[in-house]
Design an enzyme around this catalytic site. Structure first.
Site, mmCIF file in Angstrom:
data_model
loop_
_atom_site.group_PDB
_atom_site.id
_atom_site.type_symbol
_atom_site.label_atom_id
_atom_site.label_comp_id
_atom_site.label_asym_id
_atom_site.label_seq_id
_atom_site.Cartn_x
_atom_site.Cartn_y
_atom_site.Cartn_z
ATOM 1 N N GLN A 115 0.770 -1.213 -0.030
ATOM 2 C CA GLN A 115 -0.145 0.064 0.139
ATOM 3 C C GLN A 115 0.848 1.170 -0.152
ATOM 4 O OE1 GLN A 115 -3.932 -0.272 2.168
ATOM 5 N NE2 GLN A 115 -2.502 -1.351 3.479
ATOM 6 N N ASP B 149 14.207 -10.939 -1.706
ATOM 7 C CA ASP B 149 13.767 -11.768 -0.663
ATOM 8 C C ASP B 149 14.195 -11.434 0.733
ATOM 9 O OD1 ASP B 149 12.819 -13.871 0.886
ATOM 10 O OD2 ASP B 149 13.292 -15.400 -0.661
ATOM 11 N N ALA C 203 7.141 -5.201 4.723
ATOM 12 C CA ALA C 203 6.837 -5.549 6.256
ATOM 13 C C ALA C 203 5.872 -7.201 5.926
ATOM 14 C CB ALA C 203 6.007 -4.883 7.218
ATOM 15 N N TYR C 204 6.071 -7.982 7.059
ATOM 16 C CA TYR C 204 5.284 -9.149 7.126
ATOM 17 C C TYR C 204 3.911 -8.480 8.196
ATOM 18 C CZ TYR C 204 3.474 -13.557 8.135
ATOM 19 O OH TYR C 204 2.683 -14.900 8.434
ATOM 20 N N THR C 205 2.837 -8.291 7.385
ATOM 21 C CA THR C 205 1.736 -7.483 7.989
ATOM 22 C C THR C 205 0.537 -8.301 8.416
ATOM 23 O OG1 THR C 205 0.845 -6.819 5.988
ATOM 24 C CG2 THR C 205 2.355 -5.351 7.022
ATOM 25 N N ASP D 227 2.409 1.014 15.382
ATOM 26 C CA ASP D 227 1.633 1.454 16.774
ATOM 27 C C ASP D 227 1.508 0.005 17.693
ATOM 28 O OD1 ASP D 227 -0.369 0.665 14.744
ATOM 29 O OD2 ASP D 227 -1.859 1.138 16.401
ATOM 30 N N TYR E 264 3.769 -10.130 15.549
ATOM 31 C CA TYR E 264 3.853 -9.101 14.523
ATOM 32 C C TYR E 264 4.688 -7.867 15.398
ATOM 33 C CZ TYR E 264 2.662 -4.867 11.931
ATOM 34 O OH TYR E 264 2.665 -3.801 11.153
#
Length: 301
Positions: free
Chosen positions: A12, A36, A60-62, A102, A125
């Site tokens: 995004q 990677d 990011a791994y979100t 946050d 996370y």
């Protein structure tokens, strides 16, 4: 023209940054499989190849819930990779911009979080993102860590698109009113980031080093997910497609998930605005503008 390496162009924020960074220099934008982040040596080779003066990490791994069952992947991408980026930044004399969350806080403070508040993440996370912050800081590179929250766009999977989809398939929506933070439009965050970098582009690494640290950058003001959902529906450019008739408040405890969420994780962004004389607009204004632009885009297609 400075050499900029942008990682995460498909996300995004990264998608928006590609556009906003273009006037600042020569931008190379990459994403998986070109890079990677789980392979440190490969990541080092890519950075060495492009020899950037500025690295921007919008990857990011979100997947917050999935991270609970894939902690090693979350740690590799969110913690170890930023450390590698920071090491390479220092070795090349480059500056590093990294985005955090946050979710490094536990949400129990009861008021908006300052950069000086002690992190205490509730889930994998958040723990992995905090570890990434710490890895960057430990290298001594010139960096800015920009913590943000509740990022949305009209691309990819996010709360705004979920609410819009629910409104077209359900007459009653139950939305939690005890999760509170700052809704942040990805485009506005990208534009503010570019404005920030424009003020620093002469001697980028040196000027970033003068201001190295963590800053909170998010939509101005905060809301519960319930308040946010109501605004999403209000500004929906295709309200005539909605079949929803009522929106009811609910509690987070009513919707068990693998990962715990912080309840009040709103960010105080005063340090950023005072340091750089920049701030994001009120979250309501950004949401309205985003919705209007989405409506125009849909009309064109």
């Amino acid at each position: 023209m400075i050499r900029i390496l942008l990682l995460g162009k498909k996300g995004q924020l990264g998608w928006e940054l590609q556009r906003t960074l273009a006037p600042l220099g020569r931008v190379v934008a990459l994403d998986f499989p070109e890079i990677d982040l789980r392979k440190p040596d490969s990541l080092r080779q890519v950075i060495q190849q492009y020899h950037p003066e500025l690295i921007i990490n919008a990857t990011a791994y979100t997947d917050v819930d999935r991270a609970e069952s894939e902690p090693q992947t979350a740690i590799a991408i969110n913690a170890q990779a930023p450390g590698v980026l920071a090491e390479m930044s220092r070795a090349l004399g480059a500056a590093l911009i990294h985005y955090s969350t946050d979710y490094v806080f536990n949400g129990r403070k009861g008021s908006a979080y300052l950069e000086t508040d002690t992190p205490d993440p509730l889930n994998t996370y958040g723990q992995s993102k905090l570890a990434g912050e710490q890895a960057i800081a430990s290298t001594g590179c010139a960096y800015l860590i920009l913590r943000t929250s509740w990022v949305y766009s009209f691309r990819r999977d996010n709360f705004v698109l979920k609410v819009l989809n629910w409104s077209r398939t359900q007459q009653t929506l139950r939305i939690v009113d005890d999760q509170i933070s700052n809704p942040t439009w990805a485009r506005m965050l990208a534009e503010t980031s570019a404005q920030l970098l424009a003020t620093l582009k002469e001697n980028m690494a040196g000027r970033v080093r003068e201001r190295t640290g963590i800053y909170h950058v998010a939509g101005n003001g905060w809301a519960s997910r319930l308040e946010w959902a109501k605004a999403i529906l209000q500004y929906d450019p295709r309200r005539h497609e909605q079949i929803v008739r009522e929106i009811l408040p609910a509690r987070t405890a009513e919707f068990p998930t693998p990962a715990k969420r912080p309840l009040f994780s709103a960010l105080d962004c005063n340090r950023f605005s005072e340091t750089f004389q920049l701030a994001l607009p009120a979250w309501q204004e950004s949401l309205q503008l985003a919705s209007v632009e989405q409506g125009k885009s849909q009309e064109q297609t």
